[in-house]
Design a protein around this motif. Structure first.
Motif, PDB file in Angstrom:
ATOM      1  N   LEU A  78      10.819  -7.059 -10.037  1.00 27.43           N
ATOM      2  CA  LEU A  78      12.234  -6.858 -10.338  1.00 27.43           C
ATOM      3  C   LEU A  78      12.666  -5.490  -9.819  1.00 27.43           C
ATOM      4  O   LEU A  78      11.834  -4.593  -9.628  1.00 27.43           O
ATOM      5  N   ALA A  79      13.966  -5.302  -9.641  1.00 28.45           N
ATOM      6  CA  ALA A  79      14.478  -4.072  -9.042  1.00 28.45           C
ATOM      7  C   ALA A  79      14.404  -2.889  -9.996  1.00 28.45           C
ATOM      8  O   ALA A  79      14.077  -1.771  -9.583  1.00 28.45           O
ATOM      9  N   ASP A  80      14.724  -3.106 -11.279  1.00 28.91           N
ATOM     10  CA  ASP A  80      14.735  -2.019 -12.257  1.00 28.91           C
ATOM     11  C   ASP A  80      13.396  -1.982 -12.969  1.00 28.91           C
ATOM     12  O   ASP A  80      13.171  -2.680 -13.961  1.00 28.91           O
TER      13      ASP A  80
ATOM     14  N   ARG B 227       9.306  -9.761  -3.023  1.00 28.56           N
ATOM     15  CA  ARG B 227       9.481  -8.353  -3.356  1.00 28.56           C
ATOM     16  C   ARG B 227       8.211  -7.783  -3.983  1.00 28.56           C
ATOM     17  O   ARG B 227       7.809  -6.653  -3.677  1.00 28.56           O
ATOM     18  N   LEU B 228       7.584  -8.552  -4.868  1.00 30.99           N
ATOM     19  CA  LEU B 228       6.351  -8.087  -5.497  1.00 30.99           C
ATOM     20  C   LEU B 228       5.261  -7.845  -4.469  1.00 30.99           C
ATOM     21  O   LEU B 228       4.610  -6.794  -4.473  1.00 30.99           O
TER      22      LEU B 228
ATOM     23  N   GLN C 250       1.844  -4.214  -1.099  1.00 26.65           N
ATOM     24  CA  GLN C 250       1.393  -3.806   0.230  1.00 26.65           C
ATOM     25  C   GLN C 250       1.794  -2.374   0.528  1.00 26.65           C
ATOM     26  O   GLN C 250       0.991  -1.573   1.032  1.00 26.65           O
ATOM     27  N   SER C 251       3.038  -2.016   0.205  1.00 30.66           N
ATOM     28  CA  SER C 251       3.538  -0.664   0.487  1.00 30.66           C
ATOM     29  C   SER C 251       2.766   0.400  -0.293  1.00 30.66           C
ATOM     30  O   SER C 251       2.526   1.501   0.207  1.00 30.66           O
ATOM     31  N   LEU C 252       2.395   0.064  -1.521  1.00 32.92           N
ATOM     32  CA  LEU C 252       1.663   0.998  -2.369  1.00 32.92           C
ATOM     33  C   LEU C 252       0.151   0.936  -2.150  1.00 32.92           C
ATOM     34  O   LEU C 252      -0.601   1.630  -2.826  1.00 32.92           O
TER      35      LEU C 252
ATOM     36  N   ALA D 236       5.794 -14.932 -10.638  1.00 29.29           N
ATOM     37  CA  ALA D 236       5.437 -14.258  -9.393  1.00 29.29           C
ATOM     38  C   ALA D 236       4.052 -13.631  -9.481  1.00 29.29           C
ATOM     39  O   ALA D 236       3.293 -13.633  -8.509  1.00 29.29           O
ATOM     40  N   GLY D 237       3.705 -13.087 -10.651  1.00 27.88           N
ATOM     41  CA  GLY D 237       2.373 -12.523 -10.831  1.00 27.88           C
ATOM     42  C   GLY D 237       1.287 -13.569 -10.762  1.00 27.88           C
ATOM     43  O   GLY D 237       0.164 -13.290 -10.330  1.00 27.88           O
TER      44      GLY D 237
END
Length: 242
Positions: free
Chosen positions: A40-42, A89-90, A95-97, A118-119
């Protein structure tokens, strides 16, 4: 390896996670939960909501988004909880982290892995059987590969009275099997998959599930079904040619 993979985190008329409370409390067993709110975004708002939900069962939680060293905190986690939201998004966030391999390593080394929606998709080999819109583009579709088959959370049965002209969920999963020879477990709302440390898997919750395999009619699996044979699957995915 211990996995608790929920189809959903909210059920109608119930607080968050209440439908799976008994299984959740038994799975966590007094361990501290590290929550990954990246679907989620927040992140802060999401983590606060989950902390409140877990707090009802006296489960302590830390949000990984507040960590100054998320890789180290994943490696030392007792239970990792990847929440629901948008699967694309997840995955891009993981990947980015640079968290994909640390999460997988931690789960294989004995940390509990708790997923919702999603998890739960993240525990599969790829996100190809998610229901989500690709609102962002991850570097690849490869996920954690903790189980050798796919899951479709929030599985919906075809509605004979529907006037919707798009594909049903069953049709979409059958299309997936045209390109990939991989079992897909359709988890209905309120259901979950439990994988225990002794290598056994079972269907939890009050509902049946639907199993899709290439060349076979979809199979209805009763609540409580033993699913350990799926852990021995040898999936074959379509690989793009270059």
């Amino acid at each position: 390896m211990e996995l608790l993979l929920l189809s959903n985190s909210r059920s109608p008329g119930q607080p968050m996670l209440a439908h799976a409370a008994e299984a959740l409390v038994k799975f966590v067993a007094g361990r501290r939960v590290t929550f990954l709110p990246y679907a989620l975004a927040d992140h802060s708002e999401y983590a606060e909501a989950v902390a409140g939900a877990l707090g009802r069962y006296e489960i302590e939680m830390t949000g990984l988004h507040t960590s100054t060293d998320p890789i180290a905190d994943v490696r030392s986690a007792e239970v990792l909880f990847l929440g629901g939201g948008n699967t694309f998004r997840l995955l891009r966030a993981l990947q980015s982290l640079r968290l994909v391999e640390p999460i997988r390593d931690a789960a294989l080394a004995g940390a509990g892995y708790l997923g919702a929606s999603a998890g739960t998709n993240m525990a599969c080999p790829t996100l190809r059987t998610t229901n989500d819109m690709p609102i962002v583009e991850p570097g690849s579709f490869q996920t954690l590969d903790l189980i050798p088959f796919q899951i479709n959370p929030h599985y919906l049965d075809p509605d004979p009275a529907s006037t919707h002209m798009g594909e049903t969920r069953e049709e979409r999963l059958l299309q997936f099997l045209e390109e990939n020879d991989v079992p897909v477990l359709g988890l209905r709302e309120g259901s979950w998959l439990l994988v225990t440390g002794d290598g056994k898997a079972s269907l939890g919750g009050p509902h049946s599930a639907r199993l899709f395999e290439r060349g076979r009619e979809p199979l209805e699996l009763p609540a409580g079904a033993e699913l350990s044979s799926l852990l021995a699957s040898e999936p074959r995915f379509d690989t793009p040619s270059h």
